[in-house]
Design an enzyme around this catalytic site. Structure first.
Site, PDB file in Angstrom:
ATOM      1  N   GLU A 123      -0.401  -9.497  -1.050  1.00  0.00           N
ATOM      2  CA  GLU A 123      -1.818  -9.859  -0.922  1.00  0.00           C
ATOM      3  C   GLU A 123      -2.483  -9.984  -2.294  1.00  0.00           C
ATOM      4  OE1 GLU A 123      -2.319  -6.654   1.951  1.00  0.00           O
ATOM      5  OE2 GLU A 123      -3.216  -8.095   3.330  1.00  0.00           O
ATOM      6  N   ALA A 152       0.854  -1.183   0.000  1.00  0.00           N
ATOM      7  CA  ALA A 152       0.000   0.000   0.000  1.00  0.00           C
ATOM      8  C   ALA A 152       0.890   1.233   0.000  1.00  0.00           C
ATOM      9  CB  ALA A 152      -0.886  -0.023   1.233  1.00  0.00           C
TER      10      ALA A 152
HETATM   11  N1  3HC Z   1       4.559   3.444  -0.098  1.00  0.00           N
HETATM   12  C1  3HC Z   1       5.048   4.640  -0.453  1.00  0.00           C
HETATM   13  N2  3HC Z   1       6.340   4.853  -0.786  1.00  0.00           N
HETATM   14  C2  3HC Z   1       7.152   3.791  -0.752  1.00  0.00           C
HETATM   15  C3  3HC Z   1       6.714   2.513  -0.385  1.00  0.00           C
HETATM   16  C4  3HC Z   1       5.349   2.352  -0.041  1.00  0.00           C
HETATM   17  N3  3HC Z   1       4.835   1.177   0.289  1.00  0.00           N
HETATM   18  N4  3HC Z   1       7.764   1.664  -0.435  1.00  0.00           N
HETATM   19  C5  3HC Z   1       8.824   2.387  -0.830  1.00  0.00           C
HETATM   20  N5  3HC Z   1       8.460   3.673  -1.035  1.00  0.00           N
HETATM   21  C6  3HC Z   1       9.299   4.760  -1.506  1.00  0.00           C
HETATM   22  C7  3HC Z   1      10.426   5.079  -0.553  1.00  0.00           C
HETATM   23  O1  3HC Z   1      10.019   5.980   0.443  1.00  0.00           O
HETATM   24  C8  3HC Z   1      11.463   5.657  -1.480  1.00  0.00           C
HETATM   25  O2  3HC Z   1      11.068   6.979  -1.742  1.00  0.00           O
HETATM   26  P1  3HC Z   1      12.178   8.120  -1.898  1.00  0.00           P
HETATM   27  O3  3HC Z   1      13.011   7.713  -3.080  1.00  0.00           O
HETATM   28  O4  3HC Z   1      11.384   9.350  -2.077  1.00  0.00           O
HETATM   29  O5  3HC Z   1      12.942   8.066  -0.616  1.00  0.00           O
HETATM   30  C9  3HC Z   1      11.274   4.874  -2.772  1.00  0.00           C
HETATM   31  O6  3HC Z   1       9.957   4.303  -2.678  1.00  0.00           O
HETATM   32  C10 3HC Z   1      12.258   3.758  -2.973  1.00  0.00           C
HETATM   33  O7  3HC Z   1      12.283   2.966  -1.780  1.00  0.00           O
HETATM   34  P2  3HC Z   1      13.653   2.444  -1.156  1.00  0.00           P
HETATM   35  O8  3HC Z   1      14.637   3.561  -1.104  1.00  0.00           O
HETATM   36  O9  3HC Z   1      13.307   1.762   0.101  1.00  0.00           O
HETATM   37  O10 3HC Z   1      14.117   1.436  -2.287  1.00  0.00           O
HETATM   38  P3  3HC Z   1      14.734  -0.006  -2.156  1.00  0.00           P
HETATM   39  O11 3HC Z   1      14.914  -0.496  -3.535  1.00  0.00           O
HETATM   40  O12 3HC Z   1      15.899   0.012  -1.226  1.00  0.00           O
HETATM   41  O13 3HC Z   1      13.623  -0.899  -1.449  1.00  0.00           O
HETATM   42  C11 3HC Z   1      11.459  -1.822  -1.062  1.00  0.00           C
HETATM   43  C12 3HC Z   1      12.419  -1.170  -2.086  1.00  0.00           C
HETATM   44  C13 3HC Z   1      12.008  -3.196  -0.673  1.00  0.00           C
HETATM   45  C14 3HC Z   1      10.132  -1.967  -1.741  1.00  0.00           C
HETATM   46  C15 3HC Z   1      11.375  -0.935   0.199  1.00  0.00           C
HETATM   47  O14 3HC Z   1      11.072   0.372  -0.199  1.00  0.00           O
HETATM   48  C16 3HC Z   1      10.311  -1.352   1.176  1.00  0.00           C
HETATM   49  O15 3HC Z   1      10.529  -2.233   1.965  1.00  0.00           O
HETATM   50  N6  3HC Z   1       9.149  -0.669   1.151  1.00  0.00           N
HETATM   51  C17 3HC Z   1       8.114  -0.851   2.129  1.00  0.00           C
HETATM   52  C18 3HC Z   1       7.285  -2.047   1.804  1.00  0.00           C
HETATM   53  C19 3HC Z   1       6.167  -2.175   2.799  1.00  0.00           C
HETATM   54  O16 3HC Z   1       6.302  -1.957   3.971  1.00  0.00           O
HETATM   55  N7  3HC Z   1       5.000  -2.569   2.284  1.00  0.00           N
HETATM   56  C20 3HC Z   1       3.852  -2.756   3.112  1.00  0.00           C
HETATM   57  C21 3HC Z   1       3.065  -1.497   3.142  1.00  0.00           C
HETATM   58  S1  3HC Z   1       1.671  -1.632   4.193  1.00  0.00           S
HETATM   59  C22 3HC Z   1       0.539  -2.463   3.283  1.00  0.00           C
HETATM   60  O17 3HC Z   1       0.816  -2.900   2.220  1.00  0.00           O
HETATM   61  C23 3HC Z   1      -0.804  -2.591   3.910  1.00  0.00           C
HETATM   62  C24 3HC Z   1      -1.647  -3.585   3.198  1.00  0.00           C
HETATM   63  O18 3HC Z   1      -1.651  -4.799   3.907  1.00  0.00           O
HETATM   64  C25 3HC Z   1      -3.073  -3.104   3.105  1.00  0.00           C
END
Ligand code: 3HC
Length: 696
Positions: free
Chosen positions: A113, A71
């Site tokens: 998901e 998300a």
């Molecule tokens: N939402 C919004 N922005 C996100 C994001 C997300 N889920 N995931 C990453 N970004 C953004 C980062 O903030 C970053 O932005 P920036 O360049 O402005 O700083 C950019 O995307 C790139 O991210 P990373 O620097 O972290 O890039 P990496 O390649 O090192 O990693 C990744 C990629 C593995 C996808 C890592 O970003 C990550 O772990 N993201 C979070 C994933 C996460 O937690 N997902 C679950 C969200 S909650 C959810 O899904 C709820 C659902 O169950 C309803």
């Protein structure tokens, strides 16, 4: 290929209505998060697949570097907008035609998901799957807790959902999370599988049965999850939901999951963890450095093969650098080589890496006696004995043999790097790279710029950190930099608590209940008391005589108690287990008598707020002195180097919610009792007076 049909013009989701297998492509850089337009585009596409008689099946794939990474976290502060992700995902599962997920990069959170709700999943070998929501203080909110156990069983689902860890495709295949690995053309393989599924009964994940766990196993697992969570609420809540999947139909389970998700989304813990997520990324962006090109670095030299040097060598070898380790003697070199080999052997034994990977990494490390062989290196890091004269002499020698442009880094934890840089002819090329032990494990890297470090050297430090997968915090020179400087302060406060009436295990218990993985006395036993003792002896002649000094640790060292490695320190370790030792209790009580203090019972609450006040005050001094530029730099250091609970968001994020006035009151009280060094920081006083916060 036939025409492209967008669900909406300009949508980040494209439907390419090939026959018989259509392609639904999500293209929402940088990580294909399921922001509102992705959700509505995906829903429209899946509806079109269901409706269009030319389409027999569909593949969901992503453009760019990754499958959907979840998300959109940036939307979490705002009210949820339709269509909601669970509804979109349910529509995928309910589709009358086969839908196959083609996964590259990582399918995380909402992305995982989506994949779970497809009728089959194909992934590249390098792909990863995970439900990391607990790391954001959440539970999965779009069916993850209900569908994952239906594919992989309760035990594996409990592990994945409550740890938030990512599994690689091979493990996902073993677990039953995916159906097929693609070693050639991912999209083509997914298309082929989708075509095969046309006309066959669809396997809908939500309709699969879950074998329940027996009550005793389930409650033991839940207890273990709570213990490991150390105060974080999301893992326990996620475990409850996963267990429900065995007794509730999918939709009932999803209703419960959604309620919990929405409740936690507006919780203080989730706000703190989201702050932590963005702060970890923000630390790498520094005004004035952002646009500077780093120097190319591939060949690394490491001087010193002790614990730190070996750990640093492993960190670089793991990240694919060419590493050369040098020592002063054959004997020290052999000991270092044995240490490094041992770490890798243990990783093979525990299944973390393959024997082939170990051999490859060991081959990336060369060993030499003497520094002269370092002349071909792009960057040299010294990790020798923590003594200014020793380091200055070494830097003088390195400066002579290394060609211009080679970066010279020191791993010192406390020393003045300006003084080290000053003995070289290239102070602009000198920088501190302060790794934390074990250097191949700990995420934090303090990049210490001296008064003269060049901007491109700082930029190189940041780019190295990225390649090492570490979290860098750039700071300036001061005694102990950010982390150790704050640590020294709160350790002192912990010792004052002993003199006033607490015992080491009480202080440790209070701070472990606060959420630290270990209290300061247990940490000091693990790290060894001797190094800090040597440092105290060194600093003794310059110590302010008015400062309150506690000598219990000195007396422990005099008794040969250096911590775990000698079987005793602040605790005793019969059979490895830490136990309260009457010898220490006696030493502590004697210290109170010598200070003329009547011992009193001290609550966990008082212990926590005094330690918090010590941390926040010193952090403010660090900000006042511009050692770092932003509060988030301090928060990241404390969370990643010192175990400050991430669900509190770091000390300064937390201070805003605790309120700065009570923290200032505690600091003032300590300043009165504990003397020099405990004066309130200007930034704390002014913020408390004006009602300003660290994070406006
Ligand atoms: N939402 C919004 N922005 C996100 C994001 C997300 N889920 N995931 C990453 N970004 C953004 C980062 O903030 C970053 O932005 P920036 O360049 O402005 O700083 C950019 O995307 C790139 O991210 P990373 O620097 O972290 O890039 P990496 O390649 O090192 O990693 C990744 C990629 C593995 C996808 C890592 O970003 C990550 O772990 N993201 C979070 C994933 C996460 O937690 N997902 C679950 C969200 S909650 C959810 O899904 C709820 C659902 O169950 C309803």
């Amino acid at each position: 290929m036939s025409d492209t049909a967008s669900p909406h013009e300009g949508s980040p989701v494209r439907l390419i209505p090939n026959t018989p297998v259509a392609l639904i492509e999500i293209d929402n850089p940088p990580v294909n998060a399921t922001s509102r337009h992705v959700r509505s585009g995906l829903l429209a596409a899946i509806q079109e697949v269901g409706r269009n008689p030319q389409i027999g099946a569909a593949v969901i794939a992503c453009a760019g570097r990754t499958f959907v990474a979840g998300a959109d976290i940036r939307e979490f502060g705002r009210p949820p907008q339709e269509p909601h992700l669970p509804d979109v995902i349910n529509a995928i599962e309910a589709c009358s035609k086969p839908v196959v997920a083609a996964v590259h990069g990582t399918a995380l959170g909402g992305g995982c998901e989506i994949a779970l709700a497809c009728h089959a999943r194909v992934a590249e070998p390098g792909a990863g799957f995970g439900l990391p929501e607990v790391k954001l203080g959440l539970v999965p909110g779009a069916g993850g807790t209900q569908r994952l156990p239906r594919l992989v069983g309760l035990e594996a689902a409990l592990d994945l959902v409550t740890s938030g860890r990512t599994v690689k495709a091979a493990e996902a295949l073993r677990l039953g999370l995916i159906d097929q690995l693609s070693t050639a053309d991912l999209r083509q393989d997914a298309m082929d599988l989708a075509r095969d599924l046309i006309g066959r009964p669809l396997r809908r994940t939500g309709e699969c049965a879950v074998t329940p766990l027996d009550a005793a196993t389930a409650s033991a697992k839940v207890a273990d999850i709570h213990r490991k969570a150390r105060g974080a609420q999301a893992p326990g809540r996620a475990a409850e939901l996963v267990l429900l999947s065995a007794s509730l139909p999918l939709q009932d389970g999803m209703t419960r999951e959604r309620e919990t998700f929405l409740e936690l989304r507006s919780s203080a813990q989730s706000a703190a963890l989201r702050h932590a997520f963005f702060a970890e990324r923000e630390v790498t962006r520094l005004p004035g450095i952002d646009s500077v090109e780093p120097r190319p670095v591939q060949k690394i030299g490491i001087v010193g093969a002790g614990t730190m040097g070996s750990g640093i060598a492993i960190a670089f070898a793991d990240a694919g650098f060419d590493v050369k380790v040098v020592e002063a003697s054959e004997q020290a070199l052999a000991a270092g080589q044995a240490r490094i080999t041992d770490v890798y052997d243990k990783q093979v034994q525990s299944g973390r890496i393959t024997a082939a990977a170990r051999d490859e990494r060991l081959q990336a490390i060369e060993y030499e006696v003497g520094i002269s062989s370092l002349s071909d290196r792009d960057l040299v890091i010294e990790a020798v004995f923590e003594d200014l004269d020793v380091k200055r002499a070494l830097f003088r020698d390195l400066d002579e043999i290394l060609p211009p442009g080679t970066i010279l880094a020191t791993n010192t934890s406390y020393l003045d790097i300006n003084l080290i840089a000053a003995v070289t002819s290239r102070p602009a090329d000198v920088v501190g790279l302060h790794f934390f032990s074990p250097a191949n494990v700990m995420k934090l890297l303090e990049i210490v710029r001296t008064d003269r470090t060049a901007a491109d050297v700082v930029a190189t430090g940041l780019s190295l950190a990225k390649r090492l997968r570490k979290i860098p915090v750039v700071c300036r020179v001061c005694d102990g930099f950010v982390g150790n400087r704050i640590l020294s302060r709160y350790r002192l406060q912990a010792e004052y608590l002993l003199e006033e009436g607490a015992l080491p295990h009480e202080v440790d218990a209070a701070l472990e209940a606060f959420g630290f993985p270990m209290g300061p006395f247990a940490v000091s036993d693990l790290a060894g008391l001797d190094i800090a003792w040597a440092r105290r002896k060194r600093l003794a002649p310059t110590r302010d005589p008015r400062e309150r000094y506690v000598d219990i640790a000195d007396r422990l060292c005099e008794a040969g108690r250096f911590g775990r490695k000698t079987g005793a320190g602040w605790y005793r370790y019969d059979g490895g287990k830490r136990e309260v030792d009457p010898f220490v209790t006696e030493l502590v009580e004697e210290a109170s008598r010598r200070r003329g203090l009547t011992r009193r019972s001290i609550s966990a609450d008082e212990i926590q707020s005094r330690i918090r006040a010590a941390i926040v005050n010193e952090a403010c001094k660090i900000l006042d002195e511009r050692i770092v530029e932003r509060p988030l730099d301090v928060d990241v250091v404390m969370m990643h180097g010192y175990g400050y609970p991430a669900w509190r968001g770091g000390p300064l994020f937390e201070a805003d919610s605790v309120g700065l006035r009570p923290i200032l009151d505690t600091v003032n009280e300590r300043a009165e009792r504990d003397g020099p060094g405990w004066e309130p920081a200007d930034g704390l006083v002014s913020r408390a007076a004006s009602g300003a916060t660290f994070y406006p």
